[in-house]
Design a protein around this motif. Structure first.
Motif, PDB file in Angstrom:
ATOM      1  N   VAL A  45       0.839  -1.202   0.000  1.00 48.62           N
ATOM      2  CA  VAL A  45       0.000   0.000   0.000  1.00 48.62           C
ATOM      3  C   VAL A  45       0.880   1.261   0.000  1.00 48.62           C
ATOM      4  CG1 VAL A  45      -1.739   1.304   1.297  1.00 48.62           C
ATOM      5  CG2 VAL A  45      -1.901  -1.193   1.153  1.00 48.62           C
ATOM      6  N   LEU A  46       1.897   1.258   0.848  1.00 47.47           N
ATOM      7  CA  LEU A  46       2.769   2.443   0.918  1.00 47.47           C
ATOM      8  C   LEU A  46       3.593   2.603  -0.355  1.00 47.47           C
ATOM      9  CD1 LEU A  46       3.872   2.375   4.661  1.00 47.47           C
ATOM     10  CD2 LEU A  46       2.211   3.882   3.567  1.00 47.47           C
ATOM     11  N   HIS A  47       3.896   1.491  -1.005  1.00 48.51           N
ATOM     12  CA  HIS A  47       4.591   1.577  -2.297  1.00 48.51           C
ATOM     13  C   HIS A  47       3.725   2.375  -3.283  1.00 48.51           C
ATOM     14  CE1 HIS A  47       6.808   0.522  -5.844  1.00 48.51           C
ATOM     15  NE2 HIS A  47       5.742  -0.053  -6.374  1.00 48.51           N
ATOM     16  N   HIS A  48       2.412   2.148  -3.249  1.00 48.99           N
ATOM     17  CA  HIS A  48       1.512   2.891  -4.139  1.00 48.99           C
ATOM     18  C   HIS A  48       1.381   4.356  -3.729  1.00 48.99           C
ATOM     19  CE1 HIS A  48       0.477  -1.105  -5.480  1.00 48.99           C
ATOM     20  NE2 HIS A  48      -0.181  -0.578  -6.479  1.00 48.99           N
ATOM     21  N   ASN A 104      -3.507   4.924   7.295  1.00 52.87           N
ATOM     22  CA  ASN A 104      -4.875   4.934   7.827  1.00 52.87           C
ATOM     23  C   ASN A 104      -5.873   4.272   6.878  1.00 52.87           C
ATOM     24  OD1 ASN A 104      -4.401   6.066  10.311  1.00 52.87           O
ATOM     25  ND2 ASN A 104      -4.599   8.165   9.581  1.00 52.87           N
ATOM     26  N   LEU A 105      -5.683   4.448   5.574  1.00 56.91           N
ATOM     27  CA  LEU A 105      -6.572   3.774   4.610  1.00 56.91           C
ATOM     28  C   LEU A 105      -6.531   2.266   4.836  1.00 56.91           C
ATOM     29  CD1 LEU A 105      -6.040   5.180   0.989  1.00 56.91           C
ATOM     30  CD2 LEU A 105      -8.190   4.994   2.180  1.00 56.91           C
ATOM     31  N   HIS A 106      -5.297   1.768   4.982  1.00 62.62           N
ATOM     32  CA  HIS A 106      -5.130   0.326   5.150  1.00 62.62           C
ATOM     33  C   HIS A 106      -5.759  -0.147   6.454  1.00 62.62           C
ATOM     34  CE1 HIS A 106      -2.548  -3.375   5.789  1.00 62.62           C
ATOM     35  NE2 HIS A 106      -3.140  -3.605   4.653  1.00 62.62           N
ATOM     36  N   LYS A 107      -5.489   0.617   7.536  1.00 60.61           N
ATOM     37  CA  LYS A 107      -6.052   0.262   8.856  1.00 60.61           C
ATOM     38  C   LYS A 107      -7.577   0.281   8.806  1.00 60.61           C
ATOM     39  CE  LYS A 107      -3.013   2.446  11.933  1.00 60.61           C
ATOM     40  NZ  LYS A 107      -2.857   3.683  12.650  1.00 60.61           N
TER      41      LYS A 107
END
Ligand code: SF4
Length: 343
Positions: free
Chosen positions: A75-78, A90-93
């Motif tokens: 996710v952070l790679h994106h 936060n999106l992922h959480k």
């Protein structure tokens, strides 16, 4: 709702019908999930910058369940290059929590939405109106600017008492019909006409009732927050190189660049080894401070030369799909190009 409020929303909606934006990717195949991701990306970010990020994000995580099952590194790679990485975390959480609490869907209520990480009242309002077709109120930076000028509201909207006043005005103006279009229209009005400097009042649909326009100085509103001097900090980053690999460490999940991959910091009270090679320094500006970054290359004789626990070797010619802060990513690319040139 009073007749002047109806006039306001009617004028805004009529303007939207001929001049509003209707072809943005998150306005196609609308789902609450797509609206949510776009709203989070658009915080602190221009539409033109967010567009390619949104497309790539949706290609990789087309549904909330796909996002929840992805790794945080992916996710952070994106998010690499988009900044404000807490948004990605936060999106992922929130996606994981929505799976736990709401059967893998975003909830359709204000209280349940704002209980998810990273979703404030205005973002929740946008998800409800644009994604679920409900009547809901938004108050993002664009809307605040339009309202502050329309009503010539004094006071800093960052202060709680002033914010309450803004919310109640925003609520009073929000129509019960076509609320999603109205939400989009207000965002567009603030982004394209009622801009921070030099608003295009001559083309504005609510110019008639706008007090700041009548006063002749619309850019005076909203009241500016008094700027604090920006502190400076300094960090030395140790780039341990071994063949075409660099040693990287994952930063703690909170704090700057939380959860992203960077070079280890060299302690300021420890002298650098004599063979350390300094690269040009550069400055990265965060919202609250400026960071002066001093990269130094330290040739590692073997992979055992580095004792950092939470780290890994990263191949410079083929960067793995990890989340990197933008300046570190470009540093990695420069290092890769340098190695290629010298081989
Ligand atoms: S008239 Fe000008 S200042 Fe007033 S809302 Fe329209 S663009 Fe903004």
């Amino acid at each position: 709702m009073t007749s002047s409020n109806v006039n306001f929303s009617d004028a805004v909606l009529a303007w939207f019908d001929h001049a509003g934006r209707k072809h943005l990717p998150w306005q196609q195949n609308v789902t609450p999930y797509r609206v949510w991701v776009s709203e989070i990306m658009l915080q602190q970010t221009q539409v033109s910058t967010a567009l390619p990020y949104f497309q790539r994000f949706m290609a990789s995580f087309p549904t909330l369940a796909d996002l929840a099952s992805a790794s945080i590194d992916d996710v952070l790679h994106h998010w690499t290059g988009l900044g404000y990485y807490a948004r990605g975390r936060n999106l992922h959480k929130a996606a994981l929590l929505a799976c736990e609490r709401h059967d893998g869907q975003l909830p359709a209520s204000l209280d349940e939405l704002v209980a998810l990480p990273g979703i404030g009242r205005s973002t929740a309002g946008a998800i409800l109106s644009l994604g679920f077709g409900q009547r809901a109120v938004i108050l993002d930076g664009n809307v605040k600017r339009v309202l502050a000028r329309y009503h010539a509201l004094a006071g800093d909207p960052a202060k709680a008492a002033v914010a309450t006043q803004f919310w109640s005005l925003a609520d009073a103006l929000t129509p019960s019909q076509r609320c999603g279009d109205y939400t989009q229209a207000m965002m567009d009005l603030g982004a394209t006409l009622c801009t921070r400097t030099k608003p295009a009042c001559e083309r504005c649909p609510v110019q008639d009732g706008c007090i700041a326009y009548a006063q002749g100085e619309p850019a005076r509103y909203p009241e500016k927050q008094r700027k604090q001097p920006v502190p400076r900090r300094e960090v030395t980053l140790a780039i341990h190189l071994h063949d075409d690999q660099a040693w990287m460490a994952q930063r703690p999940s909170s704090g700057i660049w939380g959860g992203l991959w960077s070079f280890p910091e060299w302690p300021s009270d420890t002298p650098l080894p004599t063979q350390a090679e300094s690269l040009p320094e550069f400055v990265h500006v965060f919202s609250h401070f400026r960071l002066n970054i001093k990269p130094v290359i330290i040739q590692a004789t073997s992979s055992l030369a580095v004792s950092e626990a939470a780290g890994r070797w990263v191949t410079l010619s083929d960067l793995p799909a990890l989340g990197f802060p933008a300046p570190i990513y470009s540093l990695l690319q420069r290092l890769g190009a340098r190695l290629e040139a010298s081989s």
